[in-house]
Structures are given as C-alpha cells and as structure tokens.
Scaffold this motif. Structure first.
Motif, PDB file in Angstrom:
ATOM      1  N   TYR A 143       4.716   9.982 -26.355  1.00  0.00           N
ATOM      2  CA  TYR A 143       5.555   9.310 -24.845  1.00  0.00           C
ATOM      3  C   TYR A 143       4.502   9.837 -23.526  1.00  0.00           C
ATOM      4  O   TYR A 143       4.826   8.930 -22.658  1.00  0.00           O
ATOM      5  CB  TYR A 143       7.093  10.474 -25.233  1.00  0.00           C
ATOM      6  CG  TYR A 143       7.485  10.312 -23.698  1.00  0.00           C
ATOM      7  CD1 TYR A 143       8.083   8.684 -23.697  1.00  0.00           C
ATOM      8  CD2 TYR A 143       8.519  10.748 -23.286  1.00  0.00           C
ATOM      9  CE1 TYR A 143       8.979   8.164 -22.524  1.00  0.00           C
ATOM     10  CE2 TYR A 143       9.729  10.065 -22.202  1.00  0.00           C
ATOM     11  CZ  TYR A 143       9.912   8.717 -21.667  1.00  0.00           C
ATOM     12  OH  TYR A 143      10.430   8.886 -21.128  1.00  0.00           O
ATOM     13  N   PRO A 420      14.841  11.186 -20.752  1.00  0.00           N
ATOM     14  CA  PRO A 420      14.606  10.377 -21.423  1.00  0.00           C
ATOM     15  C   PRO A 420      15.259   8.951 -21.449  1.00  0.00           C
ATOM     16  O   PRO A 420      14.951   8.325 -22.931  1.00  0.00           O
ATOM     17  CB  PRO A 420      15.750  11.235 -22.414  1.00  0.00           C
ATOM     18  CG  PRO A 420      16.332  11.822 -21.563  1.00  0.00           C
ATOM     19  CD  PRO A 420      16.083  11.774 -20.390  1.00  0.00           C
ATOM     20  N   LEU A 423      12.198   7.350 -23.546  1.00  0.00           N
ATOM     21  CA  LEU A 423      12.315   7.609 -25.334  1.00  0.00           C
ATOM     22  C   LEU A 423      12.734   7.751 -25.703  1.00  0.00           C
ATOM     23  O   LEU A 423      12.001   7.783 -26.982  1.00  0.00           O
ATOM     24  CB  LEU A 423      12.287   9.654 -25.057  1.00  0.00           C
ATOM     25  CG  LEU A 423      11.903  10.694 -25.813  1.00  0.00           C
ATOM     26  CD1 LEU A 423      10.691  10.546 -26.402  1.00  0.00           C
ATOM     27  CD2 LEU A 423      13.139  11.814 -25.986  1.00  0.00           C
ATOM     28  N   ALA A 438      16.071  14.022 -28.439  1.00  0.00           N
ATOM     29  CA  ALA A 438      15.569  14.251 -26.992  1.00  0.00           C
ATOM     30  C   ALA A 438      15.022  15.767 -26.303  1.00  0.00           C
ATOM     31  O   ALA A 438      13.425  16.120 -26.064  1.00  0.00           O
ATOM     32  CB  ALA A 438      16.035  13.401 -25.644  1.00  0.00           C
TER      33      ALA A 438
END
Length: 466
Positions: A143, A420, A423, A438
C-alpha cells in the motif's frame, strides 16, 4: 527506535480503528456535521447533496473492480506462477521481500497507480513461497508503494493542467495550460521521485517487525475450497463432459480466444501509435483483459480465473458509493470550497506551498480522488496564488501555480496512508481467503506517513521548480 514506534502505532490502530466501512460512515457523519454547522446548509440540503454524489463514482468504482480482477486473473495463469517460482531463487528472505516489493511497487506506480494490482499479486505469491514474512506488514509495504503514482505518468493534476480547454481555463482562472516541465519535469518532482523510490524501501526495512510470533500467510489463510485447490486447467477439464460435445469444443477453443486476442492486440498497438504513452484506466484494463486471455489460452479457463479473482471485491462495490456521497456533500453544499478558501486566505508568498500541501492532505479524507479533489480546492488555491504573486513576472506566477498544484497532489497522495479507501485496491487480492483487516495493516503506515509528511512539507517549500 523507529521499529518500536511502528509496533506501538500498530497496536493503537488495532485497538481503535474500526472496519473500513464504519470509517466511511463516521467520515460521512463528520462531513455532514461540518456542512450543517460551518456552511449553514439545511439538513435536507446535506442529505440531498449526499444522495446526488452517491453515484458519481460508479464509473470509477467499476474501473477499480475491473483492474483488480483482470490483474488478478493474470496472476492465476501458470506462466506467471512459474516466473514467480524462479524469482524466489533470488529473493529468499523476508527483508529482501519487503525491500523488493516496495521498490518494484514504487517503480510500477510511477507508470500508473492501477499497477499497484501487479505489486499486490507479486507480494502475495512471494509470501506463499518465502518463510518468515509478517503478512500484514507486507500488505502495508504494498500500500505504501502506491505513493509514487502522483509523481509519474498518470498523475492526474499535472496532466489536467497541461490539457487544452481544461475546466480552469474555461472558468477564466488560467489563461493557458501549464506545461508538465513545470510539474512532472521539475526539480521538485524529480527530488520527490528520488525520495520515494530510494527512501521508501529503506524506511520500510527499518520498520520491519521483529515479532517472535509472526503472522505468516499460511497462518492467516482460511480453509480453501476443494475447487480452489484444483489448478485452473484441472477444473476446466472436470467441467467437460465425457463424450465429445459442441459446447465443450467451443468452451475450450483456443481459436475463438485467439481471434479476440488478435482484435484486442491490434487496438492496443493502434492506441499507442495514435495517442502516445496514454496510460489511462480504460486502456490499462483492456491490456490486462487481453493479456489474461492470452495467458489462459481458452475461454473456459479464463472464466474460471475471473470467477476466482472476483471472489473478494464486495468492499469496493458497496464502499465506493459512500465515499462518492461524502464527495457530494463537499461539492454541493460548498463545504469544500469554503475550506480551501479559508486555508488559501492565510497563505503568503513564503507559506502558500505548505498550505496547499495541507489542503490536499486534509480534503483527501472526504474526497479520495485527486481529480475530484482538485475540482473543489484547485480553483480557490490557484486564484489565491495569483493574488499573492500579483506584480511578479508571468513565468514566476506560473511556477507558483505549478508548485501549489503539485503540493495539493503530494498531500492528497500521502494522506491515503491514514485512511483505507485505496486499500480496497489491495485487499481483494492480498486478503482473499485470508483473515486480515484494514486495522491490521494501517498502523504500520503511521510512522512512514509522519516522516514523509515532514520531509515533503519542507521540499514543497524550499526545493526550486526549474
């Protein structure tokens, strides 16, 4: 010291960070409250703005879904798995994996942030082959590697500024385009590239957890279904009838698939010959689709691969509309415009890059789309910069507007490490069949965010452009 700080922040995130969907709900309520109190919008205006924006990201959400599943389907092909098997003869320790994943992810995302999918696929396959990898931290590495996209070929704000008749020109805020020499080709941007491509892999190595009880991929993997345990080739063979049938002949026809591959390949060549290196989302999805068809050889094998790749995309499908709703409140109540105007109003000729950087990072929580955010905050910030630079030579004012725009872009990208939204681009691949959420990942990103925030804030203020 840095490693211990990373471990502490991870513990805090695991305790206090809710599910990504709950995060979106809380953010919706917070932005709605801001529109009610600060802007003075009526409750029905806030709710209708939320509804009006709710479906604005449908096309974008579908693009995200397609790029995830077409990219994942490529990874499920035998030839890719063999290539990754060979790669593990050179990358055989956890620290090598962490370093390589961040470095290759940064390089890929310089081309397009959609290529983060490739990094996620590679990281998952390496985790399945190399012992001792702490899997939540590896997801954080993937990420974090997305941060380079804003510096590269698909950076939406610099490309927008260099587009003829863009909305800023049509609104009379800009008189002409701002060439990419002022933005992507500037000393500032090149310095940022060196920072992320060289500094990020080293930083993540320093943060690599040293737990005795590591959470490896095998420890977190849920029970695999009998169907998924089969290879795609074997499952395709099981689906055929014992006697020869026309349907099975068509399902397993490499000729039919070959015709589509030839058509698609011809268009891809035509696209780049006529448009240059235009790597928009649509052409990337199309390339992934055609490449997947080529690697899986027959229609039924590709169908099976896409079915497996699509098994974990629910988060994208129902959470993206909520973020679009948040964006709607910011746009249609005037909250976003008022926020950017407030920040721009306190900027001076020395501090405007920092306030632009701060604006980009802050507004990104409500509008996690660089283009959408710039549509809200860009006009006000550029107008403020023009007023600050009144009386200066035109070239200097252009450079100031370019610096402010880059600052917004950098702040927007980095603040993704605290929320997030994107994500959801990684978890459908790395979280498929895996007990990871997360909150298990985001804590590892707090220290990188903090360090990069300080460094980038200094760079946007002090590094010259040309």
């Amino acid at each position: 010291m840095i490693g211990k700080l990373g471990e502490k922040s991870t513990e805090l995130f695991r305790k206090y960070m809710p599910d990504a969907f709950v995060f979106a709900i809380l953010l919706t309520l917070l932005v709605a409250l801001g529109a009610l109190i600060w802007v003075g919008a009526s409750p029905m205006k806030v709710i209708s703005s939320w509804y009006d924006g709710f479906f604005d990201l449908l096309a974008f959400g579908m693009q995200i879904v397609l790029i995830i599943i077409t990219g994942f389907a490529i990874a499920l092909s035998p030839i890719i798995n063999k290539g990754i098997d060979r790669l593990t003869t050179y990358i055989s320790t956890p620290r090598q994996v962490y370093f390589f994943v961040v470095m290759i992810g940064m390089a890929l995302c310089l081309v397009s942030f959609g290529w983060l999918v490739i990094t996620a696929v590679l990281a998952r396959e390496l985790a399945a082959r190399v012992k001792g990898i702490h899997y939540p931290f590896l997801i954080a590495c993937v990420y974090f590697s997305m941060n380079s996209w804003v510096l590269g070929l698909s950076s939406s704000i610099p490309l927008l500024l260099n587009t003829d008749q863009n909305f800023l020109i049509e609104a009379g805020i800009l008189e002409t385009v701002i060439p990419t020499a002022y933005t992507l080709g500037s000393y500032l941007n090149i310095t940022m590239i060196l920072l992320v491509v060289v500094g990020a892999p080293i930083l993540m190595l320093l943060l690599a957890p040293k737990y005795q009880n590591l959470q490896e991929l095998s420890d977190l993997t849920e029970k695999t279904s009998a169907t998924d345990a089969l290879s795609i080739t074997d499952e395709a063979a099981q689906m055929s009838m014992e006697e020869s049938t026309v349907s099975d002949t068509l399902n397993n026809s490499s000729i039919l698939q070959g015709i589509i591959i030839l058509m698609g390949g011809s268009y891809i060549v035509y696209h780049f010959l006529t448009r240059g290196l235009d790597l928009n989302f649509n052409i990337m999805i199309f390339i992934f689709l055609i490449l997947g068809l080529l690697l899986h050889k027959t229609p039924i094998r590709y169908v099976i691969a896409m079915k497996r790749a699509s098994a974990n995309i629910s988060g994208v499908l129902f959470q993206y509309p909520f973020y679009a709703g948040i964006m709607g409140i910011m746009l249609y109540t005037g909250l976003g415009e008022k926020l950017s105007a407030m920040l721009a109003s306190v900027a001076t000729i020395d501090s405007y890059p920092f306030f632009a950087y701060l604006t980009g990072g802050f507004v990104n929580f409500a509008i996690p789309s660089a283009g959408g955010e710039f549509a809200v905050v860009g006009p006000g910030m550029i107008q403020a910069v023009k007023e600050i630079g009144a009386g200066l030579p035109e070239s200097e004012v252009t450079a100031m507007m370019a610096r402010a725009s880059l600052s917004i872009a950098y702040g927007e990208s980095l603040s993704n490490m605290l929320q997030p939204f994107y994500l959801l681009l990684v978890l459908p691949i790395m979280g498929k069949g895996v007990k990871v959420r997360a909150r298990d990942v985001m804590g590892y990103l707090f220290v990188p965010f903090l360090l990069f925030f300080i460094i980038q804030a200094l760079l946007v203020v002090f590094i010259p452009l040309p």
